[in-house]
Enzyme design. Structure first.
Site, PDB file in Angstrom:
ATOM      1  N   SER A  45      10.468  50.258 103.263  1.00 22.14           N
ATOM      2  CA  SER A  45       9.605  49.474 102.737  1.00 22.14           C
ATOM      3  C   SER A  45       8.821  48.969 101.363  1.00 22.14           C
ATOM      4  CB  SER A  45       8.405  48.992 103.901  1.00 22.14           C
ATOM      5  OG  SER A  45       7.303  49.612 104.138  1.00 22.14           O
ATOM      6  N   GLY A  46       9.099  48.006 101.379  1.00 20.25           N
ATOM      7  CA  GLY A  46       8.355  47.431  99.419  1.00 20.25           C
ATOM      8  C   GLY A  46       9.283  47.949  98.577  1.00 20.25           C
ATOM      9  N   CYS A  47      10.672  48.186  98.629  1.00 12.60           N
ATOM     10  CA  CYS A  47      11.582  47.990  98.069  1.00 12.60           C
ATOM     11  C   CYS A  47      12.832  46.840  98.237  1.00 12.60           C
ATOM     12  CB  CYS A  47      12.529  48.992  98.249  1.00 12.60           C
ATOM     13  SG  CYS A  47      12.091  50.462  97.664  1.00 12.60           S
ATOM     14  N   GLN A  48      13.338  46.029  96.632  1.00 16.12           N
ATOM     15  CA  GLN A  48      13.506  44.741  97.076  1.00 16.12           C
ATOM     16  C   GLN A  48      14.773  44.877  97.175  1.00 16.12           C
ATOM     17  OE1 GLN A  48      13.771  43.065  92.878  1.00 16.12           O
ATOM     18  NE2 GLN A  48      14.695  41.140  94.184  1.00 16.12           N
ATOM     19  N   SER A  49      15.698  45.998  96.876  1.00 12.45           N
ATOM     20  CA  SER A  49      16.844  46.803  97.069  1.00 12.45           C
ATOM     21  C   SER A  49      16.421  47.471  99.001  1.00 12.45           C
ATOM     22  CB  SER A  49      17.551  47.335  96.254  1.00 12.45           C
ATOM     23  OG  SER A  49      17.412  47.499  95.512  1.00 12.45           O
TER      24      SER A  49
END
Length: 148
Positions: A45-49
């Site tokens: 979590s915390g990744c745009q992708s």
């Protein structure tokens, strides 16, 4: 390839476009996950992708597999995995990833969202390292390998 080799390779590249192409090349060398590995348990979590990292523990060393649905992010994952693979938990906790990215000349060139995603990957890897130093958790077995 070692971190020293990666730093050296990036230092020979004159402009960001060449570094960008090399980052894509590194990402293309990662094996793709099959759908059974792309599960919430391994998602960062915390990744745009979409990013997945699977930890493996054996012989007191941690190693990781990673994948993403974005080509540049796959390159970042390849570098992150090279930094942390086959290290002890304490070695992982002691590594300053941002210093390494600075030496490669990447920190100023990756977007804030990708940088944020990279830091989320590092946080999760360091979480796994802390877990291996402490109590066992729910990550017991994946693909027949001992996991955290």
């Amino acid at each position: 390839m070692s971190i020293g080799n990666l730093i050296e390779d990036f230092s020979f590249l004159d402009n960001w476009e060449d570094k960008y192409k090399y980052l894509i090349e590194l990402g293309n060398q990662l094996p793709h996950f099959d759908d059974s590995q792309k599960i919430e348990q391994w998602r960062i979590s915390g990744c745009q992708s979409q990013v997945w990292i699977i930890p493996h523990f054996s012989s007191s060393l941690l190693s990781f597999q990673g994948d993403s649905d974005a080509i540049i992010v796959r390159g970042i994952i390849a570098i992150v995995l090279e930094i942390f693979n086959d290290k002890s938990a304490q070695e992982i906790l002691d590594i300053d990833v941002e210093e390494i990215f600075d030496k490669m000349g990447l920190r100023e060139h990756i977007t804030p969202n990708r940088r944020s995603g990279m830091l989320a990957m590092v946080d999760k890897i360091k979480f796994y390292a802390r877990q291996s130093l402490g109590e066992k958790n729910e990550y017991s077995r994946v693909s027949g390998q001992e996991n955290l």
